[in-house]
Scaffold this motif. Structure first.
Motif, PDB file in Angstrom:
ATOM      1  N   ALA A  33      24.590  31.226  39.806  1.00  0.00           N
ATOM      2  CA  ALA A  33      24.800  32.539  40.843  1.00  0.00           C
ATOM      3  C   ALA A  33      26.038  33.024  41.207  1.00  0.00           C
ATOM      4  O   ALA A  33      26.533  34.035  40.943  1.00  0.00           O
ATOM      5  N   ALA A  34      26.868  31.877  41.530  1.00  0.00           N
ATOM      6  CA  ALA A  34      28.256  32.114  42.019  1.00  0.00           C
ATOM      7  C   ALA A  34      29.001  32.711  41.051  1.00  0.00           C
ATOM      8  O   ALA A  34      29.863  33.515  40.955  1.00  0.00           O
ATOM      9  N   ARG A  35      28.953  32.091  39.757  1.00  0.00           N
ATOM     10  CA  ARG A  35      29.965  32.398  38.345  1.00  0.00           C
ATOM     11  C   ARG A  35      29.422  33.820  38.526  1.00  0.00           C
ATOM     12  O   ARG A  35      30.155  34.633  37.871  1.00  0.00           O
ATOM     13  N   CYS A  36      28.104  34.321  38.162  1.00  0.00           N
ATOM     14  CA  CYS A  36      27.734  35.583  37.796  1.00  0.00           C
ATOM     15  C   CYS A  36      28.442  36.539  38.904  1.00  0.00           C
ATOM     16  O   CYS A  36      28.785  37.730  38.634  1.00  0.00           O
ATOM     17  N   PHE A  37      28.276  36.231  40.297  1.00  0.00           N
ATOM     18  CA  PHE A  37      28.823  37.003  41.281  1.00  0.00           C
ATOM     19  C   PHE A  37      30.211  37.401  40.973  1.00  0.00           C
ATOM     20  O   PHE A  37      30.838  38.614  41.116  1.00  0.00           O
ATOM     21  N   LEU A  38      30.914  36.230  40.704  1.00  0.00           N
ATOM     22  CA  LEU A  38      32.460  36.227  40.462  1.00  0.00           C
ATOM     23  C   LEU A  38      32.807  37.418  39.337  1.00  0.00           C
ATOM     24  O   LEU A  38      33.927  38.133  39.177  1.00  0.00           O
ATOM     25  N   HIS A  39      32.062  37.011  38.063  1.00  0.00           N
ATOM     26  CA  HIS A  39      32.473  37.897  37.019  1.00  0.00           C
ATOM     27  C   HIS A  39      32.048  39.426  37.329  1.00  0.00           C
ATOM     28  O   HIS A  39      32.927  40.297  36.856  1.00  0.00           O
ATOM     29  N   TYR A  40      30.903  39.451  38.092  1.00  0.00           N
ATOM     30  CA  TYR A  40      30.577  41.259  38.282  1.00  0.00           C
ATOM     31  C   TYR A  40      31.705  41.700  39.277  1.00  0.00           C
ATOM     32  O   TYR A  40      32.112  42.642  39.268  1.00  0.00           O
ATOM     33  N   ARG A  41      32.040  40.868  40.326  1.00  0.00           N
ATOM     34  CA  ARG A  41      32.993  41.176  41.258  1.00  0.00           C
ATOM     35  C   ARG A  41      34.350  41.604  40.633  1.00  0.00           C
ATOM     36  O   ARG A  41      35.097  42.632  41.025  1.00  0.00           O
ATOM     37  N   CYS A  42      34.875  40.744  39.655  1.00  0.00           N
ATOM     38  CA  CYS A  42      36.207  40.972  39.109  1.00  0.00           C
ATOM     39  C   CYS A  42      36.145  41.781  37.871  1.00  0.00           C
ATOM     40  O   CYS A  42      37.276  42.303  37.365  1.00  0.00           O
ATOM     41  N   GLY A  43      35.025  41.838  37.311  1.00  0.00           N
ATOM     42  CA  GLY A  43      34.831  42.980  36.006  1.00  0.00           C
ATOM     43  C   GLY A  43      35.541  41.857  34.855  1.00  0.00           C
ATOM     44  O   GLY A  43      36.082  42.514  33.810  1.00  0.00           O
ATOM     45  N   ARG A  44      35.555  40.581  34.776  1.00  0.00           N
ATOM     46  CA  ARG A  44      36.237  39.680  33.811  1.00  0.00           C
ATOM     47  C   ARG A  44      35.826  38.283  34.134  1.00  0.00           C
ATOM     48  O   ARG A  44      35.114  38.062  35.140  1.00  0.00           O
ATOM     49  N   ASP A  45      36.174  37.372  33.053  1.00  0.00           N
ATOM     50  CA  ASP A  45      35.865  35.998  33.167  1.00  0.00           C
ATOM     51  C   ASP A  45      36.674  35.356  34.287  1.00  0.00           C
ATOM     52  O   ASP A  45      37.489  34.531  33.838  1.00  0.00           O
ATOM     53  N   ASP A  46      36.388  35.516  35.569  1.00  0.00           N
ATOM     54  CA  ASP A  46      37.434  35.120  36.679  1.00  0.00           C
ATOM     55  C   ASP A  46      36.273  34.047  37.447  1.00  0.00           C
ATOM     56  O   ASP A  46      35.246  34.352  38.009  1.00  0.00           O
ATOM     57  N   ASN A  47      37.001  32.859  37.544  1.00  0.00           N
ATOM     58  CA  ASN A  47      35.931  32.042  38.292  1.00  0.00           C
ATOM     59  C   ASN A  47      36.496  31.105  39.467  1.00  0.00           C
ATOM     60  O   ASN A  47      36.007  30.123  39.955  1.00  0.00           O
ATOM     61  N   THR A  48      37.489  31.914  39.977  1.00  0.00           N
ATOM     62  CA  THR A  48      38.085  31.587  41.214  1.00  0.00           C
ATOM     63  C   THR A  48      37.362  31.850  42.672  1.00  0.00           C
ATOM     64  O   THR A  48      37.237  33.097  42.803  1.00  0.00           O
ATOM     65  N   LEU A  49      37.147  30.922  43.328  1.00  0.00           N
ATOM     66  CA  LEU A  49      36.310  31.309  44.771  1.00  0.00           C
ATOM     67  C   LEU A  49      37.470  31.653  45.523  1.00  0.00           C
ATOM     68  O   LEU A  49      37.941  30.806  46.415  1.00  0.00           O
ATOM     69  N   ASP A  50      38.351  32.789  45.419  1.00  0.00           N
ATOM     70  CA  ASP A  50      39.341  32.790  46.495  1.00  0.00           C
ATOM     71  C   ASP A  50      38.784  33.101  47.791  1.00  0.00           C
ATOM     72  O   ASP A  50      37.402  33.379  48.211  1.00  0.00           O
ATOM     73  N   TRP A  51      39.570  33.272  48.970  1.00  0.00           N
ATOM     74  CA  TRP A  51      39.088  33.660  50.242  1.00  0.00           C
ATOM     75  C   TRP A  51      37.986  34.793  50.440  1.00  0.00           C
ATOM     76  O   TRP A  51      36.911  34.789  51.004  1.00  0.00           O
ATOM     77  N   HIS A  52      38.560  35.858  50.034  1.00  0.00           N
ATOM     78  CA  HIS A  52      37.941  37.260  50.134  1.00  0.00           C
ATOM     79  C   HIS A  52      36.580  37.054  49.168  1.00  0.00           C
ATOM     80  O   HIS A  52      35.551  37.666  49.793  1.00  0.00           O
ATOM     81  N   ALA A  53      36.506  36.327  47.974  1.00  0.00           N
ATOM     82  CA  ALA A  53      35.267  36.340  47.438  1.00  0.00           C
ATOM     83  C   ALA A  53      34.416  35.274  48.215  1.00  0.00           C
ATOM     84  O   ALA A  53      33.144  35.778  48.049  1.00  0.00           O
ATOM     85  N   GLN A  54      34.863  34.174  48.962  1.00  0.00           N
ATOM     86  CA  GLN A  54      33.724  33.424  49.683  1.00  0.00           C
ATOM     87  C   GLN A  54      33.220  34.324  50.822  1.00  0.00           C
ATOM     88  O   GLN A  54      31.863  34.216  50.902  1.00  0.00           O
ATOM     89  N   ASP A  55      33.886  35.272  51.319  1.00  0.00           N
ATOM     90  CA  ASP A  55      33.310  36.152  52.625  1.00  0.00           C
ATOM     91  C   ASP A  55      32.189  37.028  51.843  1.00  0.00           C
ATOM     92  O   ASP A  55      31.233  37.014  52.330  1.00  0.00           O
TER      93      ASP A  55
END
Length: 866
Positions: free
Chosen positions: A250-272
């Motif tokens: 779920a977290a990786r799907c969220f990151l991909h949709y959030r960034c619009g690319r294959d980005d897998n880093t949970l930065d501070w703003h992504a955590q929020d």
């Protein structure tokens, strides 16, 4: 089919529509596992349709199979994952004949919007392992038939792959383990990262898949055939592992949709944002970011432990006769456990129903550093309900816990107990800090991991690695009750679970129930209470003037005795070091040791008020004079009126050097000395006193991009100022460009002598000091104190660490006619914690002055931020 085929636009439109629907479904349900399976099904359909149209009426396409591999083969296609496809050809002739069709198919996939990652291999080429391209063989472990020659695919699956994997079993598993260890090492072998990569970090998706591959290979070696999916007992039993995968999916799907690319880093703003949307959580709505990351760490810990246990089962590249001899089993007396090759395992016929024997096993882990086998860990975890009923209390439990705490591998044993739930059976109060996140950029670890590191740091002093560690190591054997000391370390931060209030007092409160269960006597309770209650006092005193007798007296009153002082010193050393890898600098360690010596002297009531260092004696002045006998009278004049603190903190040779600089003031009214320490640079300024001098020095250092970590200032009766600044060079300006040192010093002389206005330099270099957005907002706090010092008003400023902050503070002091007697500068992450000893016309600041200064300082800090 050609690139101009009318079916391509229809397929592209259909794919884009389905992709949009997939995103809406995920945002509505939050089910990452379902989302990646559904995307896999969608891509299956597209690839099959493409291949069918391409090979229609082509008889030479009969001997080729299209195979999904890797994540596609596992049916785990994340929103922006590559599509791994193998075009399996029966022989080289088929590969040659099908080359154009394969290329057309791949191009069509890209045209539709699929990031194709194709591989073309003949059947024969699949029957070997290339150590430099192990990824291809590993990808075949997750193969899945899509279309084409089904008989060829089954031949690959049932004949070639099992034979290859068994033949090259050692090479495959050893290389898998080696690559994983290298990856873990890259990330510090810890799951606790402020902004983790949820795919590559320890405990991430890569580790989850590694555990699947290793388990599959171990089963193949045992059964000589692929295990049936329904009989995979390992994954059927470990629902916690599957729950961890669901969360990460779920977290990786969220990151991909959030960034619009294959980005897998949970930065501070992504955590929020993930917490706000409760990504991966069973309950919808908004969650606290710290709680959400706590959930992440718990799942990552589950995966990391499972993967580490499986990696431990990988045999070494070569097994010597001696190692084979060591394989014999050694029973652990009084238990059903046995020891084999440094691993504690449980006999198949044995049971885990005796809490006493389990505690004894963890005692062995603490003393010898043994590891538990996967089987042993699983069976202990499954037996927790039985162990909870049988868990002893009173002196027997304390003796078991004491043995664990005193073992040199205590932290390893405690981590294992914590991961399995045993530690919480003994100390339920510890559960509150399980994977608890401190949301700032200073604390590197969760509270529970920080606690284990503190204990690790103390035991590591048995074999100190540095000279400054050897000092603290001398205190370890002098601690009378090391067991109570280590118990205090285990409990010192448990109060943080309550999130608000004084966590030291709350930790003491939580410890009280443990004291009752262990049946401690009043003296034992008070020893642990005082350590927990005062565990931050030494760190707080380090932010004061540790050369001020009032600071020493106040801290000594809280320490109370030499026994407590030694333990507080060791606790503070271990606590600071466990906050982050670089938190305990040699400079902080030196200050901590000096504070310990000064307080120890005070407790002995033998403090010599004219000297501070042990090596300093009553003949100090005479020894300095002896170094420059021809200038004895001038030297005395230079020292006349200078604070005793100066003599206490400088070696005679340093004082002689400063004196010679003072003699050269007639030729150059601004004398500078620059030197490089270990991690720091130091610059000393001697010149005539003037208003704004300290502010200008801070300003020029800031303009050059330097980060001031310590500063002090002295003046003598003749009005000479001796300022020392220690600073780091974040951009390595001086280290990488040695010729810049002269320009750097000239710049300081120009500013101090007022040949160049400081504003000119600040404007010229402002572009180089732009700061990225702060990750943590720090609320400005000002605290005045007229009681801690006999001669000055103490002001503590806590604020966002911002370029130019120290200059603005000093400038504001000058505008209010305040003189800085002492400045103690410290930075923790993005938090500036600066302490100033101020006077006005030689006296402390009265209340009205404090209020006026507070208003001006607050405004100056806010203006600097914006």
């Amino acid at each position: 089919m050609t690139p101009e085929s009318p079916s391509l636009p229809r397929m592209r439109d259909a794919y884009q529509k389905e992709t949009a629907d997939l995103r809406l479904t995920f945002e509505r349900s939050g089910d990452g596992s379902a989302s990646i399976r559904r995307r896999s099904t969608l891509v299956d359909k597209i690839v099959r349709q493409l291949w069918t149209e391409l090979v229609e009426n082509q008889s030479d396409m009969a001997n080729i199979a299209v195979v999904a591999t890797g994540g596609f083969g596992r049916k785990e296609l994340f929103p922006y994952s590559d599509i791994d496809v193998l075009f399996l050809c029966a022989n080289e002739s088929v590969e040659r004949d099908c080359h154009d069709v394969i290329r057309t198919c791949t191009q069509a996939m890209w045209d539709i919007g699929l990031r194709a990652s194709p591989a073309t291999r003949t059947y024969k080429e699949c029957d070997r392992v290339d150590p430099d391209n192990l990824e291809f063989v590993v990808s075949l472990l997750d193969r899945r038939y899509l279309c084409g020659d089904y008989a060829l695919f089954k031949k690959l699956e049932n004949d070639l792959l099992p034979s290859l994997a068994l033949r090259e079993w050692n090479t495959i598993v050893q290389n898998l383990a080696e690559m994983a260890r290298a990856r873990h090492s890259k990330y510090g072998n810890t799951i606790f990262h402020l902004e983790p990569n949820i795919k590559e970090c320890p405990g991430g998706l890569r580790d989850y898949h590694l555990s699947q591959w290793l388990n599959l290979l171990f089963s193949l070696q045992t059964q000589k055939a692929w295990p049936k999916p329904t009989s995979n007992a390992f994954f059927a039993v470990h629902n916690d592992l599957e729950s961890a995968f669901d969360f990460l999916a779920a977290a990786r799907c969220f990151l991909h949709y959030r960034c619009g690319r294959d980005d897998n880093t949970l930065d501070w703003h992504a955590q929020d944002e993930a917490a706000e949307q409760s990504i991966g959580l069973e309950t919808r709505g908004s969650a606290d970011p710290a709680y959400w990351m706590r959930t992440y760490y718990r799942h990552a810990r589950t995966i990391f432990r499972r993967t580490s246990l499986l990696m431990d089962d990988v045999p070494p590249p070569r097994r010597s006769f001696y190692k084979q001899f060591r394989r014999r089993r050694t029973p652990v007396a009084g238990t059903d456990f046995f020891l084999e090759q440094g691993r504690l395992d449980l006999d198949n016929a044995g049971t885990v129903s005796d809490a006493d024997s389990v505690l004894r096993i963890f005692g062995l882990v603490a003393v010898h550093g043994y590891r538990l086998s996967q089987n042993a860990e699983d069976r202990i975890a499954e037996a927790l309900p039985v162990l909870a009923v049988q868990m002893p209390e009173g002196p027997f439990l304390w003796n078991c816990l004491r043995e664990i705490l005193l073992g040199p591998h205590a932290a390893h044993a405690l981590r294992t107990m914590h991961a399995l739930g045993v530690l919480e059976l003994i100390i339920p109060e510890f559960h509150g800090i399980d994977a608890l996140v401190i949301r700032d950029s200073y604390h590197r670890y969760t509270v529970d991991e920080h606690t284990f590191l503190v204990i690790d740091n103390v035991h590591a002093l048995r074999q100190p690695a540095h000279d400054w560690e050897k000092r603290f190591a001398t205190l370890l054997p002098e601690v009378d009750r090391l067991d109570l000391f280590l118990l205090a370390l285990l409990m010192h931060d448990t109060g943080k679970a309550r999130r608000t209030g004084d966590h030291g007092a709350q930790s003491v409160e939580l410890a009280e129930s443990l004291f009752a269960r262990l049946e401690f006597d009043p003296e034992e309770r008070e020893t642990v209470r005082r350590l927990i209650r005062n565990h931050l006092e030494m760190s707080a005193t380090l932010r004061r003037d540790i050369f001020d007798p009032e600071s020493i007296r106040a801290f000594a009153e809280k320490a109370g005795s030499h026994a407590q002082l030694k333990m507080l010193c060791l606790l503070t050393y271990a606590d600071i070091k466990a906050v982050a890898p670089d938190a305990l600098t040699p400079w902080k360690a030196e200050n901590l040791w000096q504070l310990y010596i000064a307080t120890s002297n005070f407790l002995d009531r033998s403090v010599d008020e004219e000297r501070y260092h042990v090596e300093t004696d009553t003949g100090l002045l005479n020894r300095i004079v002896a170094l420059t006998p021809e200038r004895g009278e001038e030297l005395k004049s230079f020292l006349e009126g200078i604070p005793q603190r100066y003599l206490q903190t400088r070696l005679p040779e340093q004082i002689r050097g400063h004196f010679r600089m003072a003699l050269d003031l007639a030729a150059e009214p601004v004398q500078l000395a620059f030197r490089t320490l270990r991690q720091l640079n130091e610059i000393t300024l001697i010149t005539a006193d003037r208003p704004m001098l300290f502010a200008d020095m801070a300003g020029v250092l800031s303009a050059w991009g330097m980060n001031i970590v310590k500063a002090d200032a002295f003046s003598n009766a003749a009005g000479l100022i001796l300022d020392t600044f220690q600073f780091t060079d974040p951009f390595q300006t001086l280290e990488l460009n040695p010729t810049e040192v002269d320009r750097f010093l000239k710049s300081i002389r120009d500013i101090v002598s007022k040949r160049v206005p400081i504003e000119t330099l600040l404007r010229a270099r402002s572009h180089g000091n732009r700061r990225t957005n702060a990750k943590v907002h720090v609320e400005t706090r000002l605290a005045f104190d007229n009681a801690s010092s006999t001669h000055s008003t103490l002001l503590q400023v806590v604020a966002q660490d911002t370029p130019g902050l120290l200059r603005e503070l000093a400038r504001t002091f000058a505008e209010h006619a305040c003189n800085i007697e002492v400045a103690l500068i410290d930075t923790e992450g993005e938090v500036a914690i600066d302490v100033f000893y101020l006077t006005s016309v030689g006296k402390k600041l009265h209340e009205a002055q404090q209020q006026q200064l507070s208003v001006s300082l607050t405004l100056a800090i806010e203006n600097l931020r914006h």
